[in-house]
Enzyme design. Structure first.
Site, mmCIF file in Angstrom:
data_model
loop_
_atom_site.group_PDB
_atom_site.id
_atom_site.type_symbol
_atom_site.label_atom_id
_atom_site.label_comp_id
_atom_site.label_asym_id
_atom_site.label_seq_id
_atom_site.Cartn_x
_atom_site.Cartn_y
_atom_site.Cartn_z
ATOM 1 C CG ASN A 1 64.407 52.671 24.247
ATOM 2 O OD1 ASN A 1 65.426 52.258 23.383
ATOM 3 N ND2 ASN A 1 64.111 53.956 24.213
ATOM 4 C CD1 TRP A 2 67.981 47.525 26.601
ATOM 5 C CD2 TRP A 2 69.437 46.213 25.439
ATOM 6 N NE1 TRP A 2 68.102 46.314 27.267
ATOM 7 C CE2 TRP A 2 68.828 45.384 26.635
ATOM 8 C CE3 TRP A 2 70.021 45.442 24.396
ATOM 9 C CZ2 TRP A 2 69.128 44.114 26.844
ATOM 10 C CZ3 TRP A 2 70.238 44.244 24.802
ATOM 11 C CH2 TRP A 2 69.785 43.197 25.897
ATOM 12 C CE LYS A 3 66.812 55.834 25.305
ATOM 13 N NZ LYS A 3 66.708 57.336 26.102
ATOM 14 C CG HIS B 1 62.001 57.311 22.294
ATOM 15 N ND1 HIS B 1 62.973 58.530 22.436
ATOM 16 C CD2 HIS B 1 62.086 56.635 23.415
ATOM 17 C CE1 HIS B 1 63.629 58.381 23.647
ATOM 18 N NE2 HIS B 1 62.927 57.386 24.316
ATOM 19 C CD GLU C 1 66.540 59.308 23.163
ATOM 20 O OE1 GLU C 1 66.642 58.202 22.696
ATOM 21 O OE2 GLU C 1 66.829 59.472 24.426
ATOM 22 C CD GLU D 1 59.586 57.089 27.248
ATOM 23 O OE1 GLU D 1 60.205 56.516 27.901
ATOM 24 O OE2 GLU D 1 60.367 57.534 26.060
ATOM 25 N N GLY E 1 66.825 60.509 30.281
ATOM 26 C CA GLY E 1 68.378 60.447 30.560
ATOM 27 C C GLY E 1 68.827 61.701 31.361
ATOM 28 C CB SER F 1 65.147 59.857 35.267
ATOM 29 O OG SER F 1 65.842 60.369 34.190
ATOM 30 N N GLY G 1 65.074 53.526 29.975
ATOM 31 C CA GLY G 1 66.282 53.636 29.010
ATOM 32 C C GLY G 1 67.546 53.194 29.833
ATOM 33 N N GLY G 2 68.261 54.142 30.293
ATOM 34 C CA GLY G 2 69.623 53.959 31.072
ATOM 35 C C GLY G 2 69.697 52.986 31.839
HETATM 36 P P1 PGA Z 1 65.983 56.903 30.550
HETATM 37 O O1 PGA Z 1 65.179 56.847 29.042
HETATM 38 O O2 PGA Z 1 65.370 55.915 31.488
HETATM 39 O O3 PGA Z 1 67.404 56.712 30.336
HETATM 40 O O4 PGA Z 1 65.652 58.284 30.998
HETATM 41 C C1 PGA Z 1 64.043 56.370 28.910
HETATM 42 C C2 PGA Z 1 63.501 56.309 27.425
HETATM 43 O O5 PGA Z 1 64.185 57.492 26.628
HETATM 44 O O6 PGA Z 1 62.765 55.426 26.881
#
Ligand code: PGA
Length: 260
Positions: free
Chosen positions: A10-12, A96, A98, A168, A174, A214, A235-236
């Site tokens: 997930n590159w956001k 998600h 966010e 998640e 993050g 994470s 994500g990251g």
């Molecule tokens: P993260 O994000 O790996 O940076 O914690 C995961 C996500 O939000 O899908």
């Protein structure tokens, strides 16, 4: 039954088309020819065509990070499932945390989006997760269970086996603080029980449940060793080709290449 692991990046909101092209190329180079795992790249909307060009002819799927539930209409700024499909997307992240937090996305909206995605034959990656406050109050299983039940409300038993669910924990996204393998397994097992009650035990055994929050190369092997952890939503670390490839190898059960 053994489920095929599935890892999504997930590159956001990272990456112009040029940067996304370079990242996708780096990832393909870093993973080589891995066969025992499904891989999905989820760039921002605007970079979908660029990444589609890179992954074409490779067994790597393309996913979006959100969609609208309507086919078309007066919804300024929104993107519909047929529009994503036209660009080659086969998957779509829905709900998600966010988006739940920043865009006020409710369980009802998640359900409508899931319905639109499955109606077009795409696969939703349905996200659920508790906040730290909810975990500390002992409400984790209740919260994620309710999110799952509400989000999957429109899904038929025929559509269910290809669903992907992502657990998640909000406090792990993050933050560098991942759930322990035992914490993840407890929630995944509970989600699978819910899926069995909602559909059938046989269908629940086919649905893949990813862990996200994470995920890094050094915690992915112990997480994937859990019986109900079927892959990752990253994500990251998905923005770093070497790290993402290492996570994919862990999910596939392939040892890291020897460093010289
Ligand atoms: P993260 O994000 O790996 O940076 O914690 C995961 C996500 O939000 O899908």
């Amino acid at each position: 039954m053994s489920r095929r692991p599935v890892v999504a990046g997930n590159w956001k909101m990272h990456g112009t088309s040029a940067a996304a092209t370079a990242l996708a190329q780096d990832i393909l180079r870093a993973i080589g020819r891995l066969r025992r795992v499904d891989i999905i790249l989820c760039p921002p909307f605007t970079a979908l065509p660029a990444v589609a060009r890179v992954v074409k002819r490779r067994r790597v799927a393309l996913g979006a990070q959100d969609c609208h539930w309507a086919e078309q209409g007066a919804f300024t700024g929104e993107v519909s499932v047929p529009m994503l499909q036209e660009l080659g997307a086969t998957h779509c992240i829905i709900g998600h945390s966010e988006r739940r937090r920043d865009c006020g996305e409710t369980d009802a909206a998640v359900a409508r989006k899931v319905q639109a995605v499955v109606a077009h034959g795409l696969t939703p990656i349905v996200c659920v997760g508790e906040t730290l406050q909810e975990r500390d109050a002992g409400r984790t299983l209740e919260v994620v269970g309710a999110q799952l039940t509400a989000g999957l409300q429109p899904v038929t038993p025929e559509q269910a086996p290809r669903l992907i669910v992502a657990y998640e924990p909000v406090w792990a996204i993050g933050t560098g603080r991942n759930a322990t393998p035992a914490q993840a397994q407890e929630v995944h097992a509970c989600l699978r029980q819910r899926l069995a009650a909602r559909f059938t035990p046989a269908i629940a055994r086919q649905i893949r449940i990813q862990y996200g929050g994470s995920v890094k190369p050094d915690n992915s092997a112990e997480l994937i060793a859990q019986p109900d952890v079927d892959g990752f939503l990253v994500g990251g670390a998905s923005l770093d080709a070497a790290q993402f490839a290492a996570i994919i190898r862990a999910a596939a059960g392939v040892p890291a290449p020897a460093t010289t």
